[in-house]
Each structure stands twice: as C-alpha cells, then as structure tokens.
Design a protein around this motif. Structure first.
Motif, mmCIF file in Angstrom:
data_model
loop_
_atom_site.group_PDB
_atom_site.id
_atom_site.type_symbol
_atom_site.label_atom_id
_atom_site.label_comp_id
_atom_site.label_asym_id
_atom_site.label_seq_id
_atom_site.Cartn_x
_atom_site.Cartn_y
_atom_site.Cartn_z
ATOM 1 N N PRO A 1 0.778 -1.199 0.060
ATOM 2 C CA PRO A 1 0.041 -0.010 0.004
ATOM 3 C C PRO A 1 0.922 1.388 -0.003
ATOM 4 C CG PRO A 1 -0.861 -1.575 1.687
ATOM 5 C CD PRO A 1 0.686 -1.905 1.067
ATOM 6 N N ARG A 2 0.775 2.286 -0.993
ATOM 7 C CA ARG A 2 1.443 3.134 -1.063
ATOM 8 C C ARG A 2 0.742 4.567 -0.546
ATOM 9 N NH1 ARG A 2 2.967 1.440 -7.025
ATOM 10 N NH2 ARG A 2 4.741 -0.005 -6.670
ATOM 11 N N GLU A 3 1.401 5.210 0.268
ATOM 12 C CA GLU A 3 0.815 6.457 0.674
ATOM 13 C C GLU A 3 0.761 7.380 -0.565
ATOM 14 O OE1 GLU A 3 1.609 10.043 3.802
ATOM 15 O OE2 GLU A 3 3.047 8.424 3.663
ATOM 16 N N HIS A 4 -0.466 7.906 -0.556
ATOM 17 C CA HIS A 4 -0.806 8.760 -2.051
ATOM 18 C C HIS A 4 -0.075 9.997 -1.733
ATOM 19 C CE1 HIS A 4 -2.707 10.725 -5.370
ATOM 20 N NE2 HIS A 4 -3.235 11.470 -4.661
ATOM 21 N N ARG A 5 1.031 10.539 -2.503
ATOM 22 C CA ARG A 5 1.863 11.279 -2.191
ATOM 23 C C ARG A 5 1.827 12.377 -3.708
ATOM 24 N NH1 ARG A 5 7.126 9.950 0.656
ATOM 25 N NH2 ARG A 5 5.600 9.361 2.159
ATOM 26 N N GLU A 6 1.379 13.509 -3.494
ATOM 27 C CA GLU A 6 1.549 14.332 -4.955
ATOM 28 C C GLU A 6 2.455 15.290 -4.504
ATOM 29 O OE1 GLU A 6 -1.726 15.287 -7.104
ATOM 30 O OE2 GLU A 6 -3.064 13.502 -6.303
ATOM 31 N N SER A 7 3.100 15.892 -5.648
ATOM 32 C CA SER A 7 4.189 16.820 -5.554
ATOM 33 C C SER A 7 3.664 18.238 -5.915
ATOM 34 C CB SER A 7 5.432 16.581 -6.510
ATOM 35 O OG SER A 7 5.828 15.345 -6.130
ATOM 36 N N TRP A 8 2.519 18.316 -6.415
ATOM 37 C CA TRP A 8 1.903 19.478 -7.104
ATOM 38 C C TRP A 8 1.945 20.673 -6.043
ATOM 39 C CZ3 TRP A 8 -2.485 22.071 -5.571
ATOM 40 C CH2 TRP A 8 -3.201 21.501 -4.824
ATOM 41 N N PRO A 9 1.535 20.440 -5.083
ATOM 42 C CA PRO A 9 1.517 21.772 -3.946
ATOM 43 C C PRO A 9 2.838 22.411 -3.909
ATOM 44 C CG PRO A 9 0.282 19.769 -2.916
ATOM 45 C CD PRO A 9 1.047 19.434 -4.006
ATOM 46 N N TRP A 10 3.894 21.661 -3.630
ATOM 47 C CA TRP A 10 5.144 22.027 -3.731
ATOM 48 C C TRP A 10 5.627 22.841 -5.089
ATOM 49 C CZ3 TRP A 10 7.324 22.298 0.989
ATOM 50 C CH2 TRP A 10 6.633 21.357 1.828
ATOM 51 N N LEU A 11 5.178 22.331 -5.910
ATOM 52 C CA LEU A 11 5.554 23.058 -7.418
ATOM 53 C C LEU A 11 4.651 24.381 -7.390
ATOM 54 C CD1 LEU A 11 5.534 19.942 -9.817
ATOM 55 C CD2 LEU A 11 7.524 21.591 -9.053
ATOM 56 N N ALA A 12 3.296 24.345 -7.090
ATOM 57 C CA ALA A 12 2.617 25.442 -7.036
ATOM 58 C C ALA A 12 3.403 26.679 -6.089
ATOM 59 C CB ALA A 12 1.149 25.283 -6.547
ATOM 60 N N ALA A 13 3.876 26.190 -4.941
ATOM 61 C CA ALA A 13 4.468 27.159 -4.110
ATOM 62 C C ALA A 13 5.462 27.730 -4.556
ATOM 63 C CB ALA A 13 4.677 26.374 -2.634
ATOM 64 N N LEU A 14 6.310 26.996 -5.367
ATOM 65 C CA LEU A 14 7.584 27.470 -6.036
ATOM 66 C C LEU A 14 7.080 28.557 -7.271
ATOM 67 C CD1 LEU A 14 9.886 24.571 -6.701
ATOM 68 C CD2 LEU A 14 10.285 26.462 -5.692
ATOM 69 N N VAL A 15 5.593 28.264 -7.893
ATOM 70 C CA VAL A 15 5.359 29.164 -8.896
ATOM 71 C C VAL A 15 4.905 30.523 -8.033
ATOM 72 C CG1 VAL A 15 3.478 29.646 -10.365
ATOM 73 C CG2 VAL A 15 4.579 27.451 -10.418
ATOM 74 N N LEU A 16 4.372 30.364 -7.024
ATOM 75 C CA LEU A 16 4.078 31.587 -6.357
ATOM 76 C C LEU A 16 5.563 32.288 -6.118
ATOM 77 C CD1 LEU A 16 1.063 30.480 -4.280
ATOM 78 C CD2 LEU A 16 1.134 31.926 -6.096
ATOM 79 N N LEU A 17 6.410 31.594 -5.518
ATOM 80 C CA LEU A 17 7.645 32.454 -5.064
ATOM 81 C C LEU A 17 8.252 32.844 -6.266
ATOM 82 C CD1 LEU A 17 9.735 32.643 -2.897
ATOM 83 C CD2 LEU A 17 10.467 30.505 -3.524
ATOM 84 N N LEU A 18 8.338 32.149 -7.361
ATOM 85 C CA LEU A 18 8.622 32.781 -8.770
ATOM 86 C C LEU A 18 8.244 34.128 -9.168
ATOM 87 C CD1 LEU A 18 9.531 29.679 -10.900
ATOM 88 C CD2 LEU A 18 11.156 31.336 -10.006
ATOM 89 N N PHE A 19 6.647 34.075 -9.010
ATOM 90 C CA PHE A 19 6.097 35.281 -9.376
ATOM 91 C C PHE A 19 6.458 36.516 -8.471
ATOM 92 C CE2 PHE A 19 2.509 32.766 -11.466
ATOM 93 C CZ PHE A 19 2.732 33.366 -12.700
ATOM 94 N N ALA A 20 6.625 36.220 -7.217
ATOM 95 C CA ALA A 20 7.111 36.968 -6.283
ATOM 96 C C ALA A 20 8.523 37.761 -6.625
ATOM 97 C CB ALA A 20 7.122 36.550 -4.650
ATOM 98 N N ILE A 21 9.363 36.849 -7.012
ATOM 99 C CA ILE A 21 10.684 37.131 -7.349
ATOM 100 C C ILE A 21 10.613 38.031 -8.544
ATOM 101 C CG2 ILE A 21 13.047 36.399 -8.190
ATOM 102 C CD1 ILE A 21 12.582 34.061 -6.651
ATOM 103 N N GLU A 22 9.879 37.679 -9.374
ATOM 104 C CA GLU A 22 9.704 38.323 -10.656
ATOM 105 C C GLU A 22 9.085 39.813 -10.253
ATOM 106 O OE1 GLU A 22 7.259 39.651 -12.841
ATOM 107 O OE2 GLU A 22 8.677 39.587 -14.700
ATOM 108 N N ALA A 23 8.144 39.884 -9.610
ATOM 109 C CA ALA A 23 7.577 41.105 -9.137
ATOM 110 C C ALA A 23 8.726 42.180 -8.634
ATOM 111 C CB ALA A 23 6.513 40.887 -8.267
ATOM 112 N N TRP A 24 9.394 41.600 -7.590
ATOM 113 C CA TRP A 24 10.532 42.279 -7.192
ATOM 114 C C TRP A 24 11.381 42.496 -8.223
ATOM 115 C CZ3 TRP A 24 15.935 40.336 -6.862
ATOM 116 C CH2 TRP A 24 16.660 41.257 -6.266
ATOM 117 N N TRP A 25 11.971 41.720 -9.091
ATOM 118 C CA TRP A 25 12.738 42.034 -10.073
ATOM 119 C C TRP A 25 12.550 43.260 -10.887
ATOM 120 C CZ3 TRP A 25 17.819 41.192 -11.014
ATOM 121 C CH2 TRP A 25 18.437 41.589 -12.224
ATOM 122 N N ALA A 26 11.032 42.980 -11.490
ATOM 123 C CA ALA A 26 10.540 44.128 -12.210
ATOM 124 C C ALA A 26 10.424 45.330 -11.546
ATOM 125 C CB ALA A 26 9.138 43.805 -12.594
#
Lengths: 288, 648
Positions: free
Chosen positions: B616-641
């Motif tokens: 039995p495998r624990e259901h583990r998805e990575s998308w929340p981490w990726l979504a968090a990274l996307v938000l972080l990238l948007f923040a960096i992009e805004a800061w950079w702009a």
C-alpha cells in the motif's frame, strides 16, 4: 569675454602653440615658415642664378668652388591660416555636456592660441554643408569676434563632411591648418574628405569629440534608438551581449580614426568623454 | 513517478507565446541619440554571430519561463508510481484463490487483505475524472465494480473480495479487464494483484492495454523475505474396511510440507460434532516432501443413524485445537464423509412390486424400511426427519417428500406434479434419455411393457418414451427429484434384463451421492452455498466457526455467501413440513493451493513480464510544492521588475 574661455583657462593656454607639420605660403610676414623662400635668416635651398635675381643673395662661396652663380634661398616667415572646421550637425548636440559645447570650447581655445601666435584664424561651421563661415582674421583682439561667432552656432542638420570640404575648397581658400572638430559620425565617412584636404595642401588635424555614454552605454532596457540626423530607427535591447558588441564596434571606430591619422601623418586628438579640453590641447601640443 | 494529469503538460506550450512576446512584441522606449551608425554596425555583428539573436534571455524571461514550466508540471500532478492519471481508468484485478488467504505470521495481514489495502489506496488517490473497476479473479472472472469514481461502490467491491475456490482464471480476468478498458482514456491500465502461488505461466493478453503485475505474497522477490512455512492436508478420504463390519473404516490422508525446514506435526481425526479423538498420528515431514497416512478407525453411527463426518486436523502439538500456526490455515483441516454415509436409508411405502423390492434389497449399502402412507402421516412432529430415498408403490402422497423419491405404478390421476393418463396396452418403447445418469448403461429397446399409464404434465420430463407416452419421467425440485415409473415392472420383461438392476443401482447411487454430500451442492472453499429450498423458505447456516448466516430462497435456491473456511456448514431449511437439516462439506485438499510459494510466471507476447512486490502506497503528490514554487517565482519576478524599474 565669452563663457567659452575663462581667465584661468587662458593662462594655461599660454603654453600651447598650434602644431604645424607642413609649411604653408602666407600672404603676410608671420611667425610661420613659409613654403615660399624668403628673407629670413634660415636658408632653405640653393638655385642657379637667373637675371633679375637679387645679387645680394648670390652664394659667393659656392661660386668660388663651382665657378657658377648660385643663389641662396631663405625660408620666408609668413602667417598661417587656421580653419576651425567645426561640426554643427545634430549629432553634436547630444552628450553630457553636449559634444558641440565641447567642440566650441575647444575651437575657442584653439582660436585664441592661433590669434595669439599671429595666425589668421577662420571659423567654418559645417553640417550638411558649410554654414555661415567667419573669414580668417588676425590679432589677439579679434578673439571676441571669433567667440561671438562660435556662440551663435547650434547643432542641427545632417553631417556631410565631404560636401563641406568640397565647398571649402571651392572658395579657393589658402592652404592652411584645418582643425576638424567633429564626432566623425558621418554616414559618408570622413577619410575621403580629409584626403581631399590633404590633396589641396591643407593640413587637417582631427579633434575627435566624443561623449562618455556614446563610448560606454549603460546596459539595461529596450529602446528604439532614433537617429537625430537621419531619423533612422534601430531596435536595441541593451543586454550585455549587445552592449559588448557595441563597445567592440566603438573601439574599432576609434582605432580606425587613429590609424588613419597615423597613416596620413596627421595629428589625432580625442576630446570630450573623459578627456578634458586642457588635456586634449596638451596632447596636441605634445605631439609637436 | 507518474503524471496523474499528463495532458496538463500541454500548458508548457505557453512558453512559446511567452518567448514570442519577448522576441516580437517587446515594448520599447523611443530614445533619440546622436547617431545610430555604430549601433547598426553592432547589431549587424550580432546578427552575423547568431540568427536568433533577437531572443534576449533576461532574468524576467527566465523567471516567467520557469513559472510556466513549474505550473504545467504542477497541473500534471506528479505523483509516486501507482498514481492514477486524470481521466484514466484503473482495472484492479485481484487473485482470490485460496492461497491468497495465507498470512506470514499471526496477526499479519493476509495476502488478500494486503491486496485490498492497495486497492483502497488506489481508490482514495483517484484524481478528478479517474475511475476504477474491481475484478475478482476466481474460478471465473467476476466484475465486482464497473468503472466508477464512487468511493462507496469501490469500497463495497473491495469488501466483497474473499478468497475462494481452488481455481484461478487470471488470464480470463485480465482479458475481461482489457476488454472493458479497450476504449478507456489514455493512461488507463490494469493492475493485477496476485500471490503467484500457482504452477505454470499466465499469458497476459491485454490488447495493448498496459498491465502491471504486483505480487502480494511474502515470496515476492525481495531481499530478506520470510520463507514459506506451510504444512497442509492435500488428500483425504474415508473408506470402509471390507469384511470388518460397517463401522470399521480406514482414513487415508496425504500431508505435505511446503516449508524449507523439516516439520514435526500431529494429524488428528475426530468425528464432527462429537467429542473424543478417533485417531492421532505424529508425522515427521522432510522439507518440501509429503507423507501418506492411513489410520484404521471405528466410525460408530449416531443415534439417528445419520452419516458421520470425519474431521482431520493438523497441529504442532498433540492438542488438536492449538492448530498449526503456519502460513495457510485453510489446509490444516479437512472434512470427509464417513463410509457410513454411503448407507442409504430407503423407505418402501406401500406394496412394492417384487422385482423392485428385490433389487433394493440386493444393494448392501441400502437400509430398507417398509412402511405405509398412514404410518408416515402418524409420526410425531418432533420426530427426527426421515433422511433417505422414498419409494412409493401405488399410493402417492399429495406432496413430495424432501430429497429424492421414486414412484412405481402410481394410482390416481396425479403423482405429485405429474399427470397420469389412461392405461394403455402393450406400448412400444421408442426412445430414452441416454444422457440421464439414471439411464447410464441402460438400453430400453428390448423392454416390452404389458400396460402403461402414460406420464404427462409440464413438470414431468420424459426419460423413457413409448408410442403411447412417457413410461418413465422425472420431476426435478430444488431439494430433490422424483423418478416416476408409469407401469408395474413385474408386468414387463424388464426385470429379467440386466438393465433393470443397472437402472435401480443408478437411482440409488444418485440418491446416495446427494445425501453423502449433505444435500448441498459441492463447491470450493469460500464458494457461496447453493441450498435448494422452496421459494420464500428461510435458510439458516451455521459455519464451522459458529457464525450464523441467514438467507431466503429465491427461485428454488438460497444462496448463502460464506467465508473460506474448512469444515462442515450446517444448514436448516424452514419448510412447512418442518425443518430440514442439510450440510455442506468444504475442504481445500489441493496441493497447488497449499503451496503458497510464488512461482507463477507472467508473459506477454511471448516475453516475460516482471512482477513487483506490492505494498500500500501512501498517496503523495508533489503539485502543492510546485505551486508554492510558482508563487515564489512570481514574487521574485515582481521584485525583479520593480528593481528594474527603479534602475530605469
């Protein structure tokens, strides 16, 4: 006194003398050696005696040895005509300070030096052609006239050095020292024009007026660069690669101008950017 | 790693318009400069170096590209292996053979329980649009849940999985799953969960549908897996000792050790439902070897004279109740009918024709009781039910008795559900049902009847037909069958022919087999009990472990689902005439199933298919981490702009 020259600057100019590498035939006695043989104390050459020559100039020592009448010829000391060929095209209006201001200030200094040295100094502004010139004049007291003329000049129009040189030559001007004060950003190039001057027994001196931002632009930003003279538009993104490519091209441009001058035996002096007018003049005088 | 929503990777296509925006649609600021001569020359130099130089890799572009890539990856829902892609259907095929009931140690989950856990994890991890179906691979492939996303349905289907039977049609189950997935969306696949405890090779013909095999047994090819520890009864029987009386019998058994170590076990024989030990034997079994056992025992009949059931049990010690404590408990017990069960009580009601009585008496395994209809009707209500073959001669009761019965030369207009015609003289036999077990080795062509009352009616099926009608017919009921002879054999020449004896021996053997089996159709371990009973009759079943199960008969059959359990299932059918006792004997007695070691090979298109251990495998998805990274990238992009704007 115009803002182009201040007293301290004038004091420093006392050490500067216009450098002339060639000899010119003057219309009046001056401080310059003339291409004509004259009555000064410096002998220039010998030639066989012809009837009508001044017998006082026969070299008797030569006759004793050669048993032939030889006439001694002396260098004539005549005044020098200095043309300040000043670029007033629109591109000279850019820079910090504007390149035209630098060029006018440099021209004023050179005019002062020339007038102080009993030379005849004329101002020939040019853009697409020759603007309103100031005829060569003599005497230190005439500096005011020169400065007034320089003050009135404004940057506008395209650059066409070739046409300006053609017009200058067409006016049957006396050969002289042609001080070209320009950024040399002429779509038609500057070499043929200067070659033409040399061919007409003028001695061009290149004062290459530059702006710091023109030499080393700051990276960053996307622009439509509009040519102030031609209206041409160039899309440029100032990323590092583009800026580097531009710097390489500027370096080639400067080295090309310097190499040309060296090849023709001309003086080449950079002004503006990080080179002050004093330094430019001193560099010019050191070239002597 | 799998992508639960692989179509979302199409979002990566957004990078193309983004780059185009940077390349073609960049907003530029007009700036007048002295001369563009040198810039033109520089750009010519750049273009000469690289034709695609117009793409300027700025920090903002890189950040935005990274955000798109991460966003697309997040939408694609990366998950650990075993996840279900969005919109895909998973066909869960679970091996429900008896070996799936094995467990490695006390308290451990059985293999089937592990498979169910895997199924539950899969059902829990179903993405939006994802569906799952459950197929039980038993003797036949059974679709327990059609493709559905309903968790309750899937849960019920998984709960319904139970080890049963000794045959497993894995190929059929996989083929069924492949058929159902033939038009399923991309990413659909078959997941086969089995212990592989079967000989041979399974060809997985899935017609292009991906199939994954996971082993749930401890012999899954993992390092340090616990070795199999199983000793089981693989054969058992009880036979009367010829010449030593009906109560003397020999118990035959074969015990096999499937472990890698020798085993020391006790085999104990008892009578079902009675105290006391019939016989016990200590056995020393070598590794992976079997020993035959023969035990002579006395099998005294019980007070009612009913057949006893012998129970054989293995144990580590001489105390039978302690059991074996090995991997598979189902093969530690076997139940077999005693030889006494072969003795068939025959109740002869009325004055039977002499040839009939004679042939019944000729059978040594028949206990003949002569009685009358009146005597039977006068029996006490609380008297034990008569369990045997009823033979009616002449007079016939209104209602057929439970079980099997025979009617000879009936009088009256009816015999149970059959109708009797007028008597005809010398009918000629023209046909008979050779395929019927009662007419096995019987030919009727030479039989001549003097008189016959033809048998009719929709319930009667003709076994022997004359030119006047059916001479012998059969009525089948859920709880038995009646054979009707429309003539008196003594008025024919049939008793003088061997086929007469053969016919009645066939009748007796058929009734004997039905009675010995307890009255319930034979079946494998875990198979539902199919108990014949009149419509609406309630049936109560007591399992070997004492559990009580209730069912109601529908269509003449009460189907009672039971767990895989070795022993005697006792059923009581509530009839208007009184309760009827039945029982079903269930034993594994299958060396193939007792061998719980994984040895089955899987192939597909002639090539071996690997099987991985299942867990039995624990259901583990990575998308929340990726979504968090996307938000972080948007923040960096805004800061950079904003930083870039400040510089500008």
């Amino acid at each position: 006194m115009s803002s182009l020259l201040d007293p301290e600057f004038l004091r420093r100019l006392a050490r500067v003398r216009l450098l002339v590498r060639r000899r010119f035939a003057g219309s009046a006695g001056g401080a310059r050696r003339s291409t004509r043989k004259g009555q000064s104390v410096e002998m220039a050459d010998h030639r066989p005696y012809s009837p009508g020559d001044d017998v006082r100039r026969i070299d008797w020592n030569a006759y004793a040895r050669l048993e032939e009448l030889i006439l001694r010829l002396y260098v004539a000391e005549e005044d020098l005509v200095v043309y300040l060929l000043l670029d007033t095209s629109a591109s000279m209006g850019f820079g910090d300070p504007p390149k035209l201001d630098v060029a006018k200030r440099l021209a004023a200094a050179l005019a002062y030096v020339g007038l102080s040295g009993s030379e005849r100094v004329g101002v020939v502004p040019f853009g697409a052609g020759i603007g309103t010139p100031m005829q060569p004049t003599r005497g230190r007291r005439r500096i005011g006239t020169v400065l007034k003329h320089l003050d009135a000049l404004e940057a506008r129009g395209e650059t066409d050095l070739q046409r300006a040189v053609d017009e200058l030559i067409a006016r049957r001007t006396r050969p002289g020292l042609v001080l070209v004060l320009s950024d040399l950003l002429d779509p038609g190039g500057y070499q043929r024009s200067l070659d033409r001057l040399i061919a007409e027994r003028h001695e061009p001196v290149i004062f290459h007026v530059l702006d710091r931002e023109e030499l080393d632009p700051t990276p960053g930003g996307d622009f439509n660069f509009v040519d102030s003279e031609r209206g041409a538009r160039v899309e440029v993104s100032l990323d590092q690669r583009t800026v580097d490519a531009y710097r390489r091209r500027v370096q080639l441009f400067l080295e090309g101008a310097e190499a040309y001058a060296k090849k023709r035996g001309l003086s080449y002096v950079r002004a503006g950017a990080d080179v002050s007018i004093e330094d430019a003049l001193l560099a010019y005088s050191r070239a002597a | 790693m799998t992508w639960l929503s692989p179509w979302s990777l199409l979002w990566l296509g957004l990078t193309v318009p983004l780059v185009l925006l940077y390349v073609l649609k960049r907003r530029r600021v007009d700036r007048v400069i002295g001369s563009t001569l040198l810039w033109e020359a520089a750009l010519r130099d750049l273009r000469a170096e690289r034709p695609w130089k117009r793409l300027i890799p700025t920090v903002a572009l890189l950040l935005q590209l990274l955000a798109i890539v991460l966003g697309a990856l997040a939408l694609a829902r990366p998950a650990g292996a075993g996840g279900v892609p969005t919109g895909a259907t998973i066909a869960l095929v679970v091996d429900v053979s008896t070996s799936m009931d094995a467990r490695s140690g006390e308290g451990d989950d059985s293999r089937l329980e592990r498979a169910v856990s895997v199924g539950r994890e899969l059902a829990r991890a179903l993405p939006p649009g994802g569906r799952m179906m459950v197929i039980a691979a038993g003797a036949e492939a059974t679709l327990l849940a059609p493709p559905t996303a309903d968790g309750a349905t899937l849960s019920r289907a998984l709960d319904a999985l139970a080890a049963s039977g000794t045959a497993t049609d894995l190929e059929g189950a996989v083929a069924l799953a492949a058929e159902r997935l033939r038009s399923a969306p991309s990413g659909s696949r078959i997941l086969l969960l089995t212990d592989g405890a079967e000989d041979g090779e399974v060809s997985l013909d899935t017609r292009g549908v991906p199939v994954e095999v996971q082993l749930v047994g401890p012999e899954a090819p993992a390092e340090g897996a616990a070795p199999t520890d199983n000793v089981g009864i693989v054969e058992a029987d009880a036979r009367a000792r010829v010449g030593e009386g009906p109560d003397r019998a020999d118990l035959f058994a074969r015990i096999r050790n499937f472990a890698r170590e020798p085993a020391d076990v006790f085999l104990t024989a008892t009578l079902e439902g009675r105290d006391g030990v019939l016989a016990s034997r200590r056995l020393t079994l070598e590794a992976d070897a079997s020993v035959p056992v023969v035990m002579a025992v006395d099998l005294p009949p019980d007070a009612s004279g009913r057949a006893a059931v012998v129970r054989l049990a293995l144990s580590r010690s001489d105390a039978a109740h302690e059991g074996m404590q090995d991997d598979l408990a189902l093969d530690d017990v076997a139940v077999v009918p005693s030889p006494g069960a072969r003795r068939l009580p025959v109740f002869l009601v009325g004055a039977a024709p002499a040839p009939v009585e004679r042939v019944l008496r000729a059978d040594t395994n028949v206990e003949l009781f002569a009685t009358t209809l009146q005597a039977l009707s006068e029996r006490d209500d609380d008297a034990p039910p008569l369990d045997g073959l009823f033979v009616y001669a002449g007079e016939v009761p209104d209602r057929a008795p439970p079980g099997d019965s025979v009617v000879v030369a009936p009088r009256g207009e009816r015999a149970f559900e059959a109708e009797l015609g007028a008597e005809v003289e010398a009918p000629r036999v023209i046909a008979w049902e050779e395929s019927d077990p009662r007419l096995r080795f019987v030919t009727m062509g030479d039989v001549h009847l003097a008189r016959l009352r033809p048998i009719g009616g929709s319930a009667a099926r003709a076994l022997v037909t004359t030119d006047a009608g059916a001479a012998i017919a059969s009525i089948t009921r859920p709880d038995g069958e009646t054979t009707i002879l429309g003539f008196d054999p003594s008025t024919s020449d049939w008793p003088r022919q061997p086929t007469f004896v053969v016919f009645f021996r066939n009748l007796l053997e058929r009734a004997r087999e039905r009675r010995a089996s307890g009255g319930v159709a034979a079946g494998g371990l875990g198979d539902a009990l199919r108990i014949a009973a009149p419509d609406g009759a309630s049936v109560e079943v007591i399992t070997p472990s004492g559990e009580r199960l209730d069912a109601t008969s529908r269509g003449g059959l009460a189907i009672v689902p039971v767990r895989a359990e070795a022993g005697v299932f006792r059923a009581t059918v509530d009839l208007p005439s009184g309760p009827r006792e039945l029982h079903a004997l269930r034993s594994l007695l299958d060396a193939n199933e007792s061998d719980v070691r994984a040895r089955l090979r899987f192939s597909r298109a002639g090539e071996d298919v690997g099987a991985a251990p299942a867990a039995p495998r624990e259901h583990r998805e990575s998308w929340p981490w990726l979504a968090a990274l996307v938000l972080l990238l948007f923040a960096i992009e805004a800061w950079w702009a904003s930083r870039k704007g400040a510089v500008a």
